[in-house]
Design a protein around this motif. Structure first.
Motif, PDB file in Angstrom:
ATOM      1  N   LEU A   1      -5.832  -2.637   3.247  1.00 45.96           N
ATOM      2  CA  LEU A   1      -6.208  -2.165   1.914  1.00 45.96           C
ATOM      3  C   LEU A   1      -7.638  -2.578   1.577  1.00 45.96           C
ATOM      4  O   LEU A   1      -8.417  -1.764   1.065  1.00 45.96           O
TER       5      LEU A   1
ATOM      6  N   LYS B   1      -1.576   1.465  -5.728  1.00 47.86           N
ATOM      7  CA  LYS B   1      -0.254   1.559  -5.103  1.00 47.86           C
ATOM      8  C   LYS B   1       0.124   3.018  -4.877  1.00 47.86           C
ATOM      9  O   LYS B   1       0.606   3.385  -3.803  1.00 47.86           O
TER      10      LYS B   1
ATOM     11  N   TYR C   1      -2.737   4.895  -2.379  1.00 47.70           N
ATOM     12  CA  TYR C   1      -2.687   4.487  -0.973  1.00 47.70           C
ATOM     13  C   TYR C   1      -1.251   4.373  -0.447  1.00 47.70           C
ATOM     14  O   TYR C   1      -1.032   3.883   0.655  1.00 47.70           O
ATOM     15  N   LYS C   2      -0.289   4.810  -1.261  1.00 51.94           N
ATOM     16  CA  LYS C   2       1.128   4.812  -0.874  1.00 51.94           C
ATOM     17  C   LYS C   2       1.557   3.450  -0.323  1.00 51.94           C
ATOM     18  O   LYS C   2       2.112   3.340   0.767  1.00 51.94           O
ATOM     19  N   LEU C   3       1.294   2.411  -1.114  1.00 51.69           N
ATOM     20  CA  LEU C   3       1.622   1.048  -0.708  1.00 51.69           C
ATOM     21  C   LEU C   3       3.109   0.774  -0.926  1.00 51.69           C
ATOM     22  O   LEU C   3       3.659   1.164  -1.948  1.00 51.69           O
ATOM     23  N   HIS C   4       3.718   0.123   0.021  1.00 51.49           N
ATOM     24  CA  HIS C   4       5.146  -0.211  -0.067  1.00 51.49           C
ATOM     25  C   HIS C   4       5.305  -1.623  -0.627  1.00 51.49           C
ATOM     26  O   HIS C   4       5.708  -2.549   0.064  1.00 51.49           O
ATOM     27  N   ILE C   5       4.957  -1.754  -1.903  1.00 50.03           N
ATOM     28  CA  ILE C   5       5.045  -3.023  -2.612  1.00 50.03           C
ATOM     29  C   ILE C   5       5.836  -2.752  -3.881  1.00 50.03           C
ATOM     30  O   ILE C   5       5.522  -1.807  -4.610  1.00 50.03           O
TER      31      ILE C   5
ATOM     32  N   PHE D   1       3.402  -4.385  -7.760  1.00 47.72           N
ATOM     33  CA  PHE D   1       2.031  -4.727  -7.390  1.00 47.72           C
ATOM     34  C   PHE D   1       1.254  -5.077  -8.651  1.00 47.72           C
ATOM     35  O   PHE D   1       1.016  -4.232  -9.507  1.00 47.72           O
TER      36      PHE D   1
ATOM     37  N   THR E   1       0.691 -13.278  -1.920  1.00 51.21           N
ATOM     38  CA  THR E   1       0.322 -12.868  -0.565  1.00 51.21           C
ATOM     39  C   THR E   1      -0.373 -14.015   0.157  1.00 51.21           C
ATOM     40  O   THR E   1      -0.102 -14.285   1.323  1.00 51.21           O
TER      41      THR E   1
END
Length: 163
Positions: free
Chosen positions: A4, A108, A111-115, A118, A126
């Motif tokens: 990221l 999120k 960027y299609k974050l799998h969190i 967030f 992290t």
């Protein structure tokens, strides 16, 4: 996290790339990250900070790879005054915590974050998870160090915090 940071940099979003990097490499609360100046980050491989919430003095080390990223962001942003805060908006005011959380939620999606959740606090967690994972052979010692760093009252709270 590193992907990221790299994607944001590549996309020209230098300040947010740096903000996420600072959160994940330094383990600071967002209030302390927002107080950082370019002078603190550029002058050496470490800096001293008095944490706002606890008043504790911390010496933060900056690894070589992240130092390069800081310098690259500084150059790309064409900063003229190194005493300037690092995380200012286009209006030249320091971002608020609420605004950073909105930006992170947007990232999120974009960027299609799998969190799951967030937020600013995700960066500090992290950092903790990375420290723990990188020290698996000394996991109990790393938990004690993280407990001290995060100012938790017990290792069990730190374990719960890290998930």
């Amino acid at each position: 996290m590193l992907n990221l940071v790299r994607k944001l940099y590549k996309d020209g979003n230098y300040r947010i790339s740096l903000l996420i990097g600072c959160g994940c490499f330094f383990g600071l609360r967002i209030s302390d990250i927002l107080s950082l100046t370019w002078e603190m980050l550029l002058d050496s491989d470490n800096f001293t900070l008095n944490e706002k919430k606890t008043g504790k003095k911390r010496i933060i080390k900056i690894n070589d790879g992240f130092q390069k990223h800081i310098k690259d962001c500084f150059k790309e942003l064409n900063i003229q005054d190194i005493s300037e805060k690092c995380f200012v908006s286009n209006k030249k005011t320091v971002y608020s915590v609420q605004r950073i959380n909105i930006i992170l939620k947007d990232l999120k999606k974009r960027y299609k974050l799998h969190i799951d959740n967030f937020s600013c606090h995700s960066l500090r967690k992290t950092f903790g998870r990375q420290v723990y994972n990188m020290n698996s052979e000394n996991s109990e010692l790393s938990l004690v160090k993280l407990m001290e760093l995060f100012n938790h009252s017990s290792v069990s709270i730190t374990k719960r915090y890290l998930g």
